[in-house]
Motif scaffolding. Sequence first.
Motif, mmCIF file in Angstrom:
data_model
loop_
_atom_site.group_PDB
_atom_site.id
_atom_site.type_symbol
_atom_site.label_atom_id
_atom_site.label_comp_id
_atom_site.label_asym_id
_atom_site.label_seq_id
_atom_site.Cartn_x
_atom_site.Cartn_y
_atom_site.Cartn_z
ATOM 1 N N UNK A 106 0.999 -0.920 -0.443
ATOM 2 C CA UNK A 106 -0.017 -0.058 -0.432
ATOM 3 C C UNK A 106 0.530 0.988 -0.223
ATOM 4 N N UNK A 107 0.684 2.002 -0.858
ATOM 5 C CA UNK A 107 1.362 3.304 -0.828
ATOM 6 C C UNK A 107 0.915 4.041 -0.170
ATOM 7 N N UNK A 108 -0.052 4.064 0.350
ATOM 8 C CA UNK A 108 -0.638 5.512 0.870
ATOM 9 C C UNK A 108 0.717 6.276 1.685
ATOM 10 N N UNK A 109 0.447 6.118 2.817
ATOM 11 C CA UNK A 109 1.696 7.538 3.762
ATOM 12 C C UNK A 109 2.595 6.139 4.581
ATOM 13 N N UNK A 110 3.860 5.720 3.930
ATOM 14 C CA UNK A 110 4.381 5.297 4.205
ATOM 15 C C UNK A 110 4.821 5.551 5.302
ATOM 16 N N UNK A 111 5.868 5.172 6.753
ATOM 17 C CA UNK A 111 6.943 5.706 7.478
ATOM 18 C C UNK A 111 8.073 6.611 6.831
ATOM 19 N N UNK A 118 -8.768 14.414 4.047
ATOM 20 C CA UNK A 118 -8.041 14.147 4.387
ATOM 21 C C UNK A 118 -6.836 13.921 3.623
ATOM 22 N N UNK A 119 -5.788 14.488 3.419
ATOM 23 C CA UNK A 119 -4.682 14.423 2.696
ATOM 24 C C UNK A 119 -3.696 13.969 3.835
ATOM 25 N N UNK A 120 -3.428 12.338 4.111
ATOM 26 C CA UNK A 120 -2.290 12.415 5.805
ATOM 27 C C UNK A 120 -1.048 11.540 4.875
ATOM 28 N N UNK A 121 -0.169 12.034 4.972
ATOM 29 C CA UNK A 121 1.232 11.246 4.807
ATOM 30 C C UNK A 121 2.149 11.882 5.552
ATOM 31 N N UNK A 122 1.862 12.253 6.759
ATOM 32 C CA UNK A 122 2.861 12.286 8.184
ATOM 33 C C UNK A 122 3.911 12.396 7.719
ATOM 34 N N UNK A 123 4.016 13.877 7.245
ATOM 35 C CA UNK A 123 5.676 14.201 7.453
ATOM 36 C C UNK A 123 6.894 13.202 6.799
ATOM 37 N N UNK A 124 6.168 12.467 6.408
ATOM 38 C CA UNK A 124 7.195 11.008 5.525
ATOM 39 C C UNK A 124 7.287 11.145 4.268
ATOM 40 N N UNK A 125 6.822 12.201 3.734
ATOM 41 C CA UNK A 125 6.949 12.350 2.251
ATOM 42 C C UNK A 125 8.224 12.765 2.041
ATOM 43 N N UNK A 126 8.689 12.644 0.622
ATOM 44 C CA UNK A 126 9.699 13.531 -0.025
ATOM 45 C C UNK A 126 9.078 14.455 -0.622
ATOM 46 N N UNK A 127 10.552 15.387 -0.833
ATOM 47 C CA UNK A 127 10.538 16.485 -1.272
ATOM 48 C C UNK A 127 9.312 16.802 -1.878
ATOM 49 N N UNK A 128 9.418 16.250 -3.569
ATOM 50 C CA UNK A 128 8.269 16.383 -4.262
ATOM 51 C C UNK A 128 7.107 16.080 -4.158
ATOM 52 N N UNK A 129 6.434 15.006 -3.185
ATOM 53 C CA UNK A 129 5.397 14.687 -3.099
ATOM 54 C C UNK A 129 4.869 15.922 -1.980
ATOM 55 N N UNK A 130 5.634 16.507 -1.019
ATOM 56 C CA UNK A 130 5.222 16.668 -0.143
ATOM 57 C C UNK A 130 4.982 18.538 -0.870
ATOM 58 N N UNK A 131 5.722 18.663 -2.037
ATOM 59 C CA UNK A 131 4.960 19.973 -2.779
ATOM 60 C C UNK A 131 3.708 20.039 -3.180
ATOM 61 N N UNK A 132 3.277 18.734 -4.103
ATOM 62 C CA UNK A 132 2.637 18.743 -4.603
ATOM 63 C C UNK A 132 1.575 18.633 -3.546
ATOM 64 N N UNK A 133 1.493 18.121 -2.669
ATOM 65 C CA UNK A 133 0.391 18.172 -1.152
ATOM 66 C C UNK A 133 -0.076 19.036 -1.118
ATOM 67 N N UNK A 134 1.428 20.275 -0.667
ATOM 68 C CA UNK A 134 1.046 22.212 -0.788
ATOM 69 C C UNK A 134 -0.468 22.661 -1.584
ATOM 70 N N UNK A 135 0.205 21.935 -2.634
ATOM 71 C CA UNK A 135 -0.415 22.989 -3.535
ATOM 72 C C UNK A 135 -1.625 22.389 -3.781
ATOM 73 N N UNK A 136 -1.646 21.293 -3.582
ATOM 74 C CA UNK A 136 -3.794 21.195 -3.472
ATOM 75 C C UNK A 136 -4.349 21.320 -2.534
ATOM 76 N N UNK A 137 -3.279 21.424 -1.083
ATOM 77 C CA UNK A 137 -4.383 21.898 -0.093
ATOM 78 C C UNK A 137 -4.965 22.690 -0.360
#
Lengths: 265, 265, 265
Positions: free
Chosen positions: A64-69, B39-58
């Motif tokens: 599951x590629x959701x929110x990995x740790x 909700x989009x909950x990636x827990x601060x675990x996301x890579x920089x690119x993904x974090x920027x993607x999510x910030x743009x759409x939130x």
Amino acid sequence: MKLALLDELREKNPIAYNISNFVTVQDLCNAVNAIGASPAAAGGAEETGEAEDLTKICSSLTVNLGAFVDPRIDNIDTIMGFANQYQKPIILDPVAVGASPARKKRAEALLDRHPVAVIRGNAGEIAALAGADWQAKGIDAGEGSADPVAIAKDLANQRHCVVVESGKTDIITNGSVVVKVYNETDLFKLHVGSGDMLSSIIGCFCGITTDYFEAAQVATGIFSTTGELVAKTVKATQPSAFAASLIDDLSWIDVATIEKQIRFD
Amino acid sequence: MKLALLDELREKNPIAYNISNFVTVQDLCNAVNAIGASPAAAGGAEETGEAEDLTKICSSLTVNLGAFVDPRIDNIDTIMGFANQYQKPIILDPVAVGASPARKKRAEALLDRHPVAVIRGNAGEIAALAGADWQAKGIDAGEGSADPVAIAKDLANQRHCVVVESGKTDIITNGSVVVKVYNETDLFKLHVGSGDMLSSIIGCFCGITTDYFEAAQVATGIFSTTGELVAKTVKATQPSAFAASLIDDLSWIDVATIEKQIRFD
Amino acid sequence: MKLALLDELREKNPIAYNISNFVTVQDLCNAVNAIGASPAAAGGAEETGEAEDLTKICSSLTVNLGAFVDPRIDNIDTIMGFANQYQKPIILDPVAVGASPARKKRAEALLDRHPVAVIRGNAGEIAALAGADWQAKGIDAGEGSADPVAIAKDLANQRHCVVVESGKTDIITNGSVVVKVYNETDLFKLHVGSGDMLSSIIGCFCGITTDYFEAAQVATGIFSTTGELVAKTVKATQPSAFAASLIDDLSWIDVATIEKQIRFD
């Protein structure tokens, strides 16, 4: 649809290895336990030695590629490699690949390197991986103009695997044949993690047969039908009560009950 | 209090980006879903690119400093930077900063670098950040001699943001004006994660208006009032039943019901 | 069995520090909260400074080796060192050490370096650490030919600690004396995380007395008896309802009720 696989699952009690997202992982494990398999959920956090140990004893691996740790794509890549090496089927749940180009790129890199048995996603996720025109909304399916059935078949052919696109109507396809399951309830969408649960239950069934198309149909049919039945016992405004009863009912649901309620073609 | 923001929230269905602690994250997501956001909950675990993607759409970013999945303060710092860059309001939940000087230091470093819209904590957490005399007890509020209203106003002025201090009486202040919500139940304290849920719901409302003081009031008023109503339907010894019904009731609660029950000044 | 420790626990409200697995962590925290302690669950993800702060203020440390959020064995090693340094009892839950040789090796390395107060596991986990002949099945206990009581005593003597082997009959031993608790329900096994909860509740009681053998007995007796009582109020096919009621009932269960129902020798 060979619903009798449910009895076989409960008899064999396969170990279902799960790299889960940490949001919904307890639900997954309880659902896997309830349906009759044995969950092993180390979240992709395990060391290489441990990951190899778990791959050897499991019957399937659900990723599951959701929110990995962690940004632990390398680790997941290694574990998927073990699954291929030990011939354990992989079920991939590409959570929110429609919402983030960076995430989509990571999912595609994994798919390029490792053949999988099944991809399970919502319309937005399947469309993103198929390269179709679609507008996902965060973790939600969103909407698009393309034909969901054609998109699912496309992806199945591109990746040589079974594709399950879950939604109001669930579409299961091996790229040529298409099965649709019509049982549904809006409560699936209101409870976060319903799709994750389905992916893990598909993983359970892929652990007892090499006919992954059949496994995916049966898992989806049982899950959607059980959900529809549970929905009749709670109000439309009770997502928590729904989720609890869904796990409870997965623990006793039987072939006879499903056969009476399932609607598919 | 502009309670009609609830209807606007459900119409707009904003994406609420959450860096959550892994203890209570599924509750948060279900509560966010129930109240009408995505909700989009990636827990601060996301890579920089993904974090920027999510910030743009939130529409907003809620940062919970509870138990993150790594000593990933650098990653959280980066994501808060994206939120500032893309002008998305940040809601900070400084879990247990009163219990650990090391944790308090980390929270203050984040606040020094990134302006936030709202800080939501219990009395011990708000006092710790305000530099007031208070004795927190682990994750619990603890007790102190200082005046909670004065402390909350102090912190709001120090950090130029809205402060929500939740407890028996909830205090919401922009540093000059103070609103108090009196609805309450002891069950909030008995269920781990009630405060986290409130922070994320404040995040939802901050996603649909730039009046963060109003958003914080409405979110707190709706959450506390719904909790008080739910508490009437369960026993004082049923924290689990309370938590499940709280999420269920957030999915249907409406302005008319809140207006009849809310007590504030 | 000094069941009156329950009243003492609720009066003292000790801080129970937990390095939890992310699968069941919210259940643990709610159970700890319900029984009358104050949970601090940072998951082994905390920085060294924060870990030392939390160790200083806690009364006990429960280490669950289930699914930690990283291959952070070094971090857990550091925190267990702090617990020894500040004389806080450690409760170790060696999840699935029977399923993976690599995991077993990690658990043994921790035990070699840090004395612990209590080890709590199922038959497969205890047998693996004791070096006995046993076939664990993933996270489940599995089966073996050796005598569970002899195995538990062996491990207690090898590691100079109390051993709790939970199952249909719970075995609690300090290596010479053996106490058995007979209260039970199959629902414990059907809900993922029951064993984790028990470990954390043992941690709560070890926080209020230095007689860890007594603490382990009382915690196990209360937990198993409460579970058996809850099982009478739900169906055998309701693991979710069981889990919710278990936490609810832990919040009010009292010495008189336990005394009437507990069966041990």
